[in-house]
Motif scaffolding. Structure first.
Motif, PDB file in Angstrom:
ATOM      1  N   ARG A  45       0.833  -1.207   0.000  1.00  0.00           N
ATOM      2  CA  ARG A  45       0.000   0.000   0.000  1.00  0.00           C
ATOM      3  C   ARG A  45       0.859   1.244   0.000  1.00  0.00           C
ATOM      4  N   LYS A  46       0.354   2.266  -0.574  1.00  0.00           N
ATOM      5  CA  LYS A  46       1.009   3.576  -0.553  1.00  0.00           C
ATOM      6  C   LYS A  46       0.230   4.485   0.383  1.00  0.00           C
ATOM      7  N   GLY A  47       0.864   5.525   0.826  1.00  0.00           N
ATOM      8  CA  GLY A  47       0.207   6.471   1.718  1.00  0.00           C
ATOM      9  C   GLY A  47       0.580   6.207   3.162  1.00  0.00           C
ATOM     10  N   PRO A  48       0.219   7.118   4.043  1.00  0.00           N
ATOM     11  CA  PRO A  48       0.578   6.984   5.459  1.00  0.00           C
ATOM     12  C   PRO A  48      -0.003   5.712   6.067  1.00  0.00           C
ATOM     13  N   MET A  49       0.771   5.131   6.961  1.00  0.00           N
ATOM     14  CA  MET A  49       0.353   3.905   7.628  1.00  0.00           C
ATOM     15  C   MET A  49       0.605   4.030   9.127  1.00  0.00           C
ATOM     16  N   ILE A  50      -0.260   3.409   9.896  1.00  0.00           N
ATOM     17  CA  ILE A  50      -0.017   3.226  11.323  1.00  0.00           C
ATOM     18  C   ILE A  50       0.037   1.725  11.535  1.00  0.00           C
ATOM     19  N   ILE A  51       1.134   1.250  12.094  1.00  0.00           N
ATOM     20  CA  ILE A  51       1.291  -0.178  12.353  1.00  0.00           C
ATOM     21  C   ILE A  51       1.029  -0.422  13.833  1.00  0.00           C
ATOM     22  N   VAL A  52       0.045  -1.236  14.136  1.00  0.00           N
ATOM     23  CA  VAL A  52      -0.240  -1.620  15.506  1.00  0.00           C
ATOM     24  C   VAL A  52       0.342  -3.015  15.691  1.00  0.00           C
ATOM     25  N   ALA A  71       8.880   1.512   8.503  1.00  0.00           N
ATOM     26  CA  ALA A  71       9.644   2.271   9.503  1.00  0.00           C
ATOM     27  C   ALA A  71      10.499   3.381   8.894  1.00  0.00           C
ATOM     28  N   PRO A  72      11.031   3.216   7.678  1.00  0.00           N
ATOM     29  CA  PRO A  72      11.876   4.290   7.133  1.00  0.00           C
ATOM     30  C   PRO A  72      11.141   5.591   6.795  1.00  0.00           C
ATOM     31  N   ALA A  73       9.840   5.547   6.587  1.00  0.00           N
ATOM     32  CA  ALA A  73       9.115   6.745   6.127  1.00  0.00           C
ATOM     33  C   ALA A  73       8.627   7.593   7.293  1.00  0.00           C
ATOM     34  N   PRO A  74       8.997   8.871   7.330  1.00  0.00           N
ATOM     35  CA  PRO A  74       8.608   9.732   8.455  1.00  0.00           C
ATOM     36  C   PRO A  74       7.111  10.005   8.524  1.00  0.00           C
ATOM     37  N   ARG A  75       6.384   9.747   7.466  1.00  0.00           N
ATOM     38  CA  ARG A  75       4.931   9.997   7.493  1.00  0.00           C
ATOM     39  C   ARG A  75       4.173   8.887   8.217  1.00  0.00           C
ATOM     40  N   ASN A  76       4.861   7.816   8.581  1.00  0.00           N
ATOM     41  CA  ASN A  76       4.218   6.673   9.217  1.00  0.00           C
ATOM     42  C   ASN A  76       4.353   6.738  10.733  1.00  0.00           C
ATOM     43  N   ALA A  77       3.512   5.959  11.397  1.00  0.00           N
ATOM     44  CA  ALA A  77       3.581   5.829  12.856  1.00  0.00           C
ATOM     45  C   ALA A  77       3.552   4.344  13.202  1.00  0.00           C
ATOM     46  N   ILE A  78       4.291   3.979  14.208  1.00  0.00           N
ATOM     47  CA  ILE A  78       4.302   2.612  14.718  1.00  0.00           C
ATOM     48  C   ILE A  78       3.783   2.692  16.142  1.00  0.00           C
ATOM     49  N   LEU A  79       2.654   2.042  16.405  1.00  0.00           N
ATOM     50  CA  LEU A  79       2.029   2.049  17.724  1.00  0.00           C
ATOM     51  C   LEU A  79       2.348   0.720  18.400  1.00  0.00           C
ATOM     52  N   LEU A  80       3.134   0.770  19.458  1.00  0.00           N
ATOM     53  CA  LEU A  80       3.529  -0.421  20.195  1.00  0.00           C
ATOM     54  C   LEU A  80       2.600  -0.593  21.385  1.00  0.00           C
ATOM     55  N   SER A  81       1.938  -1.742  21.444  1.00  0.00           N
ATOM     56  CA  SER A  81       1.024  -1.976  22.564  1.00  0.00           C
ATOM     57  C   SER A  81       1.629  -2.982  23.528  1.00  0.00           C
ATOM     58  N   GLY A  82       1.368  -2.789  24.793  1.00  0.00           N
ATOM     59  CA  GLY A  82       1.750  -3.771  25.783  1.00  0.00           C
ATOM     60  C   GLY A  82       3.185  -3.706  26.242  1.00  0.00           C
ATOM     61  N   TYR A  83       3.606  -4.781  26.835  1.00  0.00           N
ATOM     62  CA  TYR A  83       4.907  -4.898  27.477  1.00  0.00           C
ATOM     63  C   TYR A  83       5.993  -5.235  26.460  1.00  0.00           C
ATOM     64  N   ARG A  84       7.196  -4.721  26.696  1.00  0.00           N
ATOM     65  CA  ARG A  84       8.362  -5.036  25.852  1.00  0.00           C
ATOM     66  C   ARG A  84       9.548  -5.347  26.762  1.00  0.00           C
ATOM     67  N   VAL A 109      14.651   3.931  11.149  1.00  0.00           N
ATOM     68  CA  VAL A 109      13.364   4.222  11.779  1.00  0.00           C
ATOM     69  C   VAL A 109      13.178   5.732  11.757  1.00  0.00           C
ATOM     70  N   ASN A 110      12.406   6.193  10.789  1.00  0.00           N
ATOM     71  CA  ASN A 110      12.055   7.607  10.705  1.00  0.00           C
ATOM     72  C   ASN A 110      10.587   7.815  11.036  1.00  0.00           C
ATOM     73  N   ALA A 111       9.824   6.722  11.149  1.00  0.00           N
ATOM     74  CA  ALA A 111       8.410   6.790  11.516  1.00  0.00           C
ATOM     75  C   ALA A 111       8.286   7.242  12.962  1.00  0.00           C
TER      76      ALA A 111
END
Length: 184
Positions: A45-52, A71-84, A109-111
């Motif tokens: 897919r193209k366009g902004p993405m949020i990865i949960v 992860a390389p694209a600054p327009r994206n967001a990575i949402l980390l849920s829970g424990y790490r 990682v620019n997202a």
């Protein structure tokens, strides 16, 4: 797994920390992906993405491929849920790292990386103690094998102090015979 967990949040709404508004918002804002093919299609897919990433540690599963793709694209967001756990990709991302190593390659990682702590599948010590206390009888043995060493040690002490049960935090390479022995 994330799809299954999302369904469990809805099915057992009265037993988690999210209120009905938060659950409804989660339902409206997500598109559940079940198959490997659907997951691969997301990477095209193209366009902004949020990865949960329900597997917040990012040590396995399809999320690794999504990181490589987005992860390389600054327009994206990575949402980390829970424990790490410390040292995992999820913990590295949450700490603000500008790259992660996946399949022997450094991925930039620019997202935007956001941690959502309330959506954890991990029980806290109060919930674990309540679950243990509700047991019809004391288990023969109690081993704490998940979690950071300091937290496991603290939970062991609470089990002993509050429930008056002996519990153990095994050391690396400890072995225990768990075979059931029938009464004579």
């Amino acid at each position: 797994m994330a799809t299954d967990v999302t369904e469990l949040y809805h099915r057992y709404a009265s037993q988690n920390r999210l209120d009905n508004d938060a659950l409804d918002h989660m339902r409206r804002m997500t598109r559940l992906v079940n198959s490997a093919e659907e997951s691969k299609a997301l990477n095209r897919r193209k366009g902004p993405m949020i990865i949960v990433a329900a597997a917040g540690m990012l040590t396995g599963g399809r999320a690794r491929y999504h990181l490589i793709a987005f992860a390389p694209a600054p327009r994206n967001a990575i949402l980390l849920s829970g424990y790490r756990a410390g040292g995992t990709r999820g913990a590295v991302l949450a700490s603000g790292a500008k790259s992660v190593r996946i399949y022997g390659q450094d991925v930039s990682v620019n997202a935007e990386v956001v941690s959502l702590g309330i959506a954890s599948a991990h029980a806290d010590s109060d919930l674990i103690l309540a679950w243990l206390d509700a047991a019809p009888r004391q288990p023969r043995a109690k081993f704490l094998v998940h979690g950071e060493p300091e937290a496991s040690g603290t939970l062991r002490k609470r089990i002993e102090r509050e429930l008056h049960w002996q519990a153990r935090v095994p050391e690396y390479r400890d072995a225990v015979d768990l075979r059931y022995k029938l009464p004579a």
